[in-house]
Write a protein that holds these residues in place. Structure first.
Motif, PDB file in Angstrom:
ATOM      1  N   GLN A  68      30.414  88.290  59.913  1.00 38.92           N
ATOM      2  CA  GLN A  68      29.915  87.145  59.155  1.00 38.92           C
ATOM      3  C   GLN A  68      28.475  87.381  58.710  1.00 38.92           C
ATOM      4  O   GLN A  68      28.107  87.116  57.567  1.00 38.92           O
ATOM      5  CB  GLN A  68      29.966  85.896  60.024  1.00 38.92           C
ATOM      6  CG  GLN A  68      31.277  85.168  59.960  1.00 38.92           C
ATOM      7  CD  GLN A  68      31.223  83.916  60.794  1.00 38.92           C
ATOM      8  OE1 GLN A  68      30.612  83.893  61.857  1.00 38.92           O
ATOM      9  NE2 GLN A  68      31.855  82.879  60.317  1.00 38.92           N
ATOM     10  N   TRP A 110      36.455  92.717  52.676  1.00 40.14           N
ATOM     11  CA  TRP A 110      36.147  91.360  52.212  1.00 40.14           C
ATOM     12  C   TRP A 110      35.422  91.399  50.875  1.00 40.14           C
ATOM     13  O   TRP A 110      35.736  90.653  49.946  1.00 40.14           O
ATOM     14  CB  TRP A 110      35.274  90.658  53.255  1.00 40.14           C
ATOM     15  CG  TRP A 110      34.914  89.275  52.870  1.00 40.14           C
ATOM     16  CD1 TRP A 110      35.650  88.150  53.057  1.00 40.14           C
ATOM     17  CD2 TRP A 110      33.718  88.853  52.199  1.00 40.14           C
ATOM     18  NE1 TRP A 110      34.999  87.062  52.562  1.00 40.14           N
ATOM     19  CE2 TRP A 110      33.815  87.455  52.021  1.00 40.14           C
ATOM     20  CE3 TRP A 110      32.585  89.515  51.738  1.00 40.14           C
ATOM     21  CZ2 TRP A 110      32.810  86.720  51.405  1.00 40.14           C
ATOM     22  CZ3 TRP A 110      31.598  88.775  51.117  1.00 40.14           C
ATOM     23  CH2 TRP A 110      31.715  87.396  50.950  1.00 40.14           C
ATOM     24  N   ASN A 114      36.769  89.938  47.358  1.00 37.26           N
ATOM     25  CA  ASN A 114      36.041  88.877  46.676  1.00 37.26           C
ATOM     26  C   ASN A 114      35.568  89.302  45.311  1.00 37.26           C
ATOM     27  O   ASN A 114      35.436  88.470  44.412  1.00 37.26           O
ATOM     28  CB  ASN A 114      34.865  88.403  47.525  1.00 37.26           C
ATOM     29  CG  ASN A 114      35.290  87.300  48.450  1.00 37.26           C
ATOM     30  OD1 ASN A 114      35.202  86.136  48.113  1.00 37.26           O
ATOM     31  ND2 ASN A 114      35.828  87.670  49.599  1.00 37.26           N
ATOM     32  N   SER A 121      38.796  84.206  53.317  1.00 41.72           N
ATOM     33  CA  SER A 121      37.633  83.999  54.171  1.00 41.72           C
ATOM     34  C   SER A 121      37.410  85.239  55.030  1.00 41.72           C
ATOM     35  O   SER A 121      38.313  86.061  55.210  1.00 41.72           O
ATOM     36  CB  SER A 121      37.848  82.785  55.051  1.00 41.72           C
ATOM     37  OG  SER A 121      38.866  83.055  55.971  1.00 41.72           O
TER      38      SER A 121
ATOM     39  N   GLU B 299      35.948  74.902  61.826  1.00 43.51           N
ATOM     40  CA  GLU B 299      35.494  76.263  61.562  1.00 43.51           C
ATOM     41  C   GLU B 299      35.909  77.251  62.633  1.00 43.51           C
ATOM     42  O   GLU B 299      35.834  78.448  62.412  1.00 43.51           O
ATOM     43  CB  GLU B 299      33.975  76.307  61.354  1.00 43.51           C
ATOM     44  CG  GLU B 299      33.121  75.866  62.528  1.00 43.51           C
ATOM     45  CD  GLU B 299      32.780  74.390  62.460  1.00 43.51           C
ATOM     46  OE1 GLU B 299      33.679  73.571  62.702  1.00 43.51           O
ATOM     47  OE2 GLU B 299      31.622  74.048  62.172  1.00 43.51           O
TER      48      GLU B 299
END
Lengths: 790, 467
Positions: A68, A110, A114, A121, B299
């Motif tokens: 992340q 990712w 994208n 996600s 989340e």
């Protein structure tokens, strides 16, 4: 299936027939590989279907958090990331201490998706990274086994690997851990090594180094590669199998590979400084000496050569002795002899339990039990010996590598249950070879015994052979093609002219082979029966794998379910607690818990933790362990000195969740006691037994962990019956003076306490209590090591 | 003015309006209210006020505008004002909705805010009409004490005036206040004041001049949870392949008295009526019928505590937050569901398409502080325009979803301070050519085609140097 028969029926020229068959075999192999990939991917989706698309366990949460960060902040911030949300107040340099392969891979996937405007996600990408890479791993297995024993064995091995339970356990959807990509990297590196060994091509050697680089990025297990390949090279040299191909396979790998490995921050200069890598350099020197000797031998006459040998040996010995002496001195100067603790515990299985309780406390670092072999590799355990024998018929460079690989990995898996994962690919490769050879022999025997077929020309052999096989085992799909592509070297259709040249020799080969095979033929009944038995064995393996994937290895461990008479019951307490922390505490509050829950707390609750699953600082963990095993007041002081606001404990006594903190408590005592000697394990044991009932020691009944776990537990059923320990607890009614309960989840699995604020300092009172506490604590602590945080 | 002592103390620092303040510049028309009845409902955390006004035109000229006055601090919490006029005689009365708009008057006393009701037919001199006015306040119950423990019940203050604030002379007025339970700690008395059961009656008061004001304070128990959605983002994505995907992101907070100290699960579980009586245990969302693929997560993953009940007219989703919400506790979650497109997308007469969907928050009895509705139109749609029955802020955005090249137009509608009354349909009009539906499949097909062509080409070229 109809296509090959029509082509044989037409019987055009030999040439077109062969080409067609080659092309058909190639296409068939391609589709089978594709199906194997789909199988490998989909067998790992049980966790998503039965539970949900969520990250599993503990370490994956850290990787997810890093990913992340990477996707949000970019690669440069990632390298420089100093994480202040963990190991408070020390923090942790994430960029320099993490193997970045997995996160970079998922981050790249990712980013690619994208930029194609596929808005998945980060979590979804992370969840499905492992299944995707297990498909890649089965393809890499195909490549490796194909180089060793041909395409048939390759397909079998790939099919076996696609569903081997040991690998499934680490790569189900959501199990976003380093091993997920590392196993692919491992097999791929090996397959490129074998490919280089077989072809002697520098192109593949370079690719091999890059694959090795990817492996170094991904997992600490790369040391296995950098020790296994030198071992194999040494083996080849010792058995007189030195060739220039071996040199090309090895020398570029060491040079390029080491340079590339040193680029990974977490490895850095370790790539040349630690003992794990010394074997490769030593063999590097040896292979050069050997290569030089072969070269000299080539240019000198035998007589001159002898002279040269005596000269070089005398000088060389002296130089070698000097070098070795220096090396030994260097190695011996470091306390652990240059080995890291984890590697040492591999070489000496008793090392960890003696010196590093923190490594020994992890369940996956324990030696496996026999049932776990059966559980994890199932029938492969029986096929492996057969595969090893098949590798010796005949022994080539490649097959000797497989033998070496299986032998070492069997040893390592015996030391640590976690390394079963390294054994699984080796077991699949050898079993694939065994199965494929067995099918080969059996179907051939049947073919030669069948009336009317034996008189046929040798050319038809392969085709009829495969047809009969198809007729026999229609249900076992994966095994079908191997007979077909077995005898022919699989060639790309674009290299037709080469095929032209090779054909006569190939034809001759087929002839002699066929004659040889005729001699090896088994009786018809025996072959049919054993063929059927093998199919049953394979079917059993498939059933077991599907069962293991569906039932044993798919639970995400953060959400538990139990099936009772009134339906499915879900225990979602961990996330309940983490969500509560996330939304209802201050963003800078520090949460103390045992290190197991550190990663989850930072990732799910977004709160600063004291220790986490990256157990890099033993003292810090010992401090938390000491606090948990101290009486309330002392624990409060330790936690307060660490600026802790909340303490989180996991308690399974109400619903019978066995891996809770009370069961882990002895490790806290041991690890704490290892650094702070005033914590003594015997104080918590009654006659060597760990118990929490009325027979428990007063130290145990007064320690913080006991109190936080069982606070007001008696009010649930009136008896305070612990369903995990199956006993009533020892001390039922007590009050907390320095902690207050702020949250307990629905099934009591997670309990969160807040440290009460220190009392106001009223002059008279503090003087009194201060003198009291200081006298007691000084008497208790005299002569013991003090808590550094006080 | 006989107020209980406690209330009087508080009155000292509450808003001070001049009593019997007579506005020098009375509004343009000399109206008067012959009879006014006000019913204030305090049972939930949304304060509902029903006002029945009998308005008389005492002026010589007809008028069609009637003013409603609010104290300035009430206006901030005012969610909606609706006015209805009764038509017809006796039994055949029908109600007609009237336009209500906020109005600024230049010389409003003490910052009074006004709303103007526009009558459909002007009120002639000497005539009278009956208006039904409904207005709702949010965040108007102030918890006192502001922090309570787990076992305490939640007490709140409500402040208002015993007399209706109005720019007109009121001949006769009565106010009824309904509390959720009989437990009332204290209330201001403005004689005549009666209290019976859960209802309090202020009045009748006779002949009060314009801008009469008499502050009252009621301190009572309200143990219903105060679910407040601080922010709600609803995304409605139209796919012309037949699906309407709705994603709603909630930031939920319990707006009642803040929780203080210990949360004990054992007390909470064993005595649920005494412990955490005001805690928010579950919420009910009313979704359209024929809803499918409903999910409820946050989340960190799926939240397993939800139930969906569907029948032919509506669907009800009962959701529990991960943990019971006490005062001041927060939770975030996402609800998503799919709906059949034909129920919501229609073609208008001018060959445009329009989406007819419900504005507002599907959770029952919830206040939404800020709502953002995003309608994602399919790629290639043009000229979007939204029709919403109340004032909102609008702008356009572009969103890139699966394999989009030019991006999808997003109509963003924002509104603050919503109550369930706002759950009325709104429309988004746009034009769309069905050929655009094929763009993405064609793109994929051509990409695969090119890939295979490239493969064939690669297999037929020989790049080797040696022959």
């Amino acid at each position: 299936m109809a296509a090959p028969e029509t082509s044989t029926a037409a019987v055009p020229t030999l040439y077109t027939n062969n080409t067609l068959r080659n092309a058909f075999g190639g296409v068939l192999s391609f589709f089978i590989l594709l199906l194997i990939g789909v199988l490998a991917f989909s067998i790992r989706l049980f966790s998503v279907i039965k539970y949900e698309s969520v990250i599993h366990e503990f370490d994956p949460y850290f990787n997810y958090r890093v990913t992340q960060f990477l996707t949000k902040k970019g690669i440069y911030d990632f390298w420089n990331w100093f994480d202040d949300r963990t190991w408070y107040p020390l923090g942790r340099v994430i960029g320099g201490t993490v193997y970045p392969g997995l996160t970079l891979t998922a981050g790249t996937i990712w980013w690619l998706l994208n930029s194609l405007n596929i808005p998945l996600s980060v979590e979804t990408v992370c969840v499905f990274t492992a299944p995707i890479f297990s498909a890649f791993a089965s393809w890499a297995t195909y490549l490796l086994t194909k180089e060793v024993k041909g395409a048939g064995a390759g397909l079998t091995a790939a099919a076996l690997l696609a569903m081997v339970p040991s690998y499934i356990s680490r790569s189900v959807a959501g199990s976003y851990d380093n091993e997920a990509v590392a196993i692919f990297a491992l097999i791929f590196t090996f397959s490129l090594y074998i490919k280089t060994l077989n072809t002697g091509s520098l192109f593949y050697a370079t690719l091999n180094s890059i694959a090795y680089f990817y492996m170094v990025c991904s997992w600490g297990g790369y040391t296995f590669i950098i020790n296994l390949i030198p071992m194999h090279v040494l083996l080849c040299i010792v058995t007189g199998r030195y060739s220039s191909r071996l040199y090309i396979a090895y020398a570029p790998l060491v040079v390029l590979g080491t340079l590339l490995a040193a680029l990974v921050p977490v490895v850095g200069f370790n790539a040349v400084m630690t003992s794990e890598h010394f074997a490769s350099f030593l063999v590097f020197i040896i292979i050069h000496v050997v290569a030089f000797v072969y070269y000299i031998k080539g240019i000198l006459s035998p007589k001159m050569f002898k002279v040269a040998v005596t000269l070089v040996v005398s000088v060389g010995l002296a130089v070698c002795c000097a070098v070795i002496a220096v090396l030994i001195a260097l190695v011996a100067s470091s306390p652990t002899k240059g080995w890291s603790g984890r590697s040492l515990s591999l070489l000496d299985p008793t090392y960890a339990s003696k010196y590093i309780p923190i490594i020994a406390s992890v369940s996956e670092h324990q030696p496996p039990t026999w049932p776990s072999y059966f559980m994890d590799i199932n029938v492969l355990a029986f096929l492996v010996p057969a595969g090893i024998i098949a590798c010796f018929l005949p022994l080539t460079d490649a097959s000797s590598f497989v033998v070496l690989y299986i032998a070492t990995s069997v040893y390592f898996s015996g030391v640590m249950v976690r390394l079963m994962l390294v054994l699984a690919p080796a077991a699949c490769i050898t079993s694939g070879i065994a199965l494929s050879d067995a099918f080969d022999v059996l179907t051939r025997s049947i073919k030669f015994q069948l009336p009317g077929v034996s008189s046929d020309a040798e050319v038809d052999e392969g085709e009829t052979n495969s047809d009969t096989t198809e007729a026999r085992n229609d249900e076992v799909k994966a095994e079908k093609p191997e007979e077909k592509s077995k005898d022919r070297p699989s060639k790309k259709s674009k290299k037709k002219e080469r095929e032209h040249v090779e054909k006569p020799s190939a034809k001759a080969k087929v002839k002699t082979k066929a004659e040889k095979k005729r001699l090896l033929a088994l009786p018809l009944e025996a072959s049919v029966v054993s063929l059927l038995l093998l199919i049953v064995l394979g079917a059993f393996y498939v059933v077991h794998c599907v069962w293991a994937a569906a039932e044993a290895y798919s639970a995400p461990s953060i959400v538990l379910t139990s099936r009772t008479r009134d339906g499915l019951h879900v225990f979602d307490d961990f996330r309940e607690a983490y969500a509560w922390l996330r939304h209802n505490t201050d963003v800078d509050d520090k949460v103390a818990s045992w290190w197991d829950y550190g990663y989850q707390t930072t990732a799910m609750a977004n709160r600063t933790v004291i220790v986490d699953n990256n157990t890099w600082n033993n003292t810090h963990i010992a401090t938390v362990g000491t606090a948990m095993s101290s009486p309330e007041k002392a624990a409060w002081e330790i936690f307060h000195s660490l600026d802790v606001k909340y303490v989180l404990v996991v308690f399974g006594g109400l619903i019978g969740y066995p891996s809770d903190d009370i069961n882990k408590f002895l490790w806290m005592v041991r690890i704490g006691g290892g650094v702070f000697p005033h914590i003594k394990e015997p104080d918590y044991l009654r006659d060597g037994q760990y118990r929490i009932d009325s027979q428990a020691t007063p130290t145990m009944l007064n320690c913080l962990m006991y109190k936080l776990s069982y606070y007001r537990f008696v009010e649930t059923d009136g008896k305070a019956y612990d369903r995990v320990r199956r006993t009533e607890i020892g001390k039922k009614y007590f009050k907390l003076t320095h902690f207050e309960e702020v949250f307990t989840t629905h099934h009591w699995m997670v309990r969160i306490y807040k440290l009460k604020a220190p009392k106001n300092r009223i002059r008279g009172k503090t003087m009194k209590s201060k003198s009291k506490t200081s006298s007691t604590s000084s008497s208790k602590r005299s002569g013991t090591k003090r808590n550094p945080w006080l | 003015m006989e107020a209980p002592i406690r209330a009087r103390e508080i009155l000292g620092f509450t808003l001070l309006f001049l009593l019997f303040f007579v506005c020098s510049s009375s509004p343009s028309h000399n109206l008067l209210i012959s009879d006014a009845e006000r019913r204030i409902d305090l049972t939930s955390h949304i304060v509902k006020v029903y006002l029945t006004l009998k308005v008389e035109n005492a002026d010589s000229t007809p008028t069609s505008e009637i003013l409603l006055a609010f104290p300035p601090n009430h206006v901030d919490h005012l969610a909606t004002v609706e006015a209805l006029v009764t038509k017809g005689k006796r039994k055949k009365t029908t109600l007609a909705r009237l336009d209500v708009k906020p109005t600024e008057l230049p010389d409003a006393p003490n910052g009074t805010k006004y709303f103007t009701i526009y009558l459909a037919n002007p009120l002639n001199s000497g005539e009278s009409t009956t208006l039904e006015v409904l207005y709702l306040f949010t965040h108007s119950l102030e918890p006192f004490p502001a922090e309570i423990g787990q076992s305490e019940s939640q007490l709140v203050y409500y402040r208002d005036s015993a007399l209706i604030l109005s720019p007109y002379h009121i001949k006769q007025q009565t106010t009824f206040i309904k509390t959720p339970s009989t437990k009332v700690e204290s209330f201001t008395r403005v004689e005549p004041t009666n209290r019976a059961g859960t209802e309090m009656k202020y009045g009748p008061y006779e002949e009060r001049p314009p801008y009469s004001f008499s502050p009252i304070l009621i301190h009572f128990e309200n143990n219903s949870p105060f679910p407040v959605v601080e922010e709600l983002v609803r995304e409605v994505e139209i796919s012309h392949w037949g699906n309407l995907q709705v994603t709603e992101q909630y930031t939920l907070v319990h707006g009642g008295a803040r929780h203080k100290g210990v949360f004990s699960r054992v007390d909470y579980q064993s005595r649920p009526s005494l412990n955490g009586a005001s805690s928010l245990r579950y919420l009910l969302a009313r979704l359209p019928p024929r809803v499918h693929s409903v999910y409820y997560r946050d989340e960190i993953g799926n939240i397993s505590s939800s139930h969906l009940r569907t029948d032919s007219r509506k669907s009800e989703l009962e959701i529990e937050p991960r943990y019971p919400l006490f005062g001041g506790w927060k939770a975030t979650f996402v609800i998503g569901y799919g709906l059949p497109l034909q129920d919501f997308l229609f073609e208008s007469s001018d060959d445009r398409r329009y989406l007819n969907f419900t504005f507002g928050c599907p959770l029952l009895d919830t206040v939404v502080d800020k709502l953002t509705v995003k309608v994602v139109l399919p790629e290639g749609s043009k000229d979007p325009s939204a029709v919403v029955p109340f004032p909102v802020e609008q702008h356009l955005e572009t969103k890139y979803s699966y394999l989009d090249v030019v991006g999808r137009t997003v109509v963003v509608i924002e509104k603050k301070n919503l109550v369930p009354v706002h759950n009325s349909p709104f429309q988004v009009y746009y034009t769309f050519k069905p050929i655009f539906m094929l763009a993405e499949p064609l793109m994929l097909a051509s990409a695969f085609f090119l890939f295979f062509v490239a493969c064939v080409a690669y297999l037929h070229t020989d790049l080797s140097i040696r022959k």
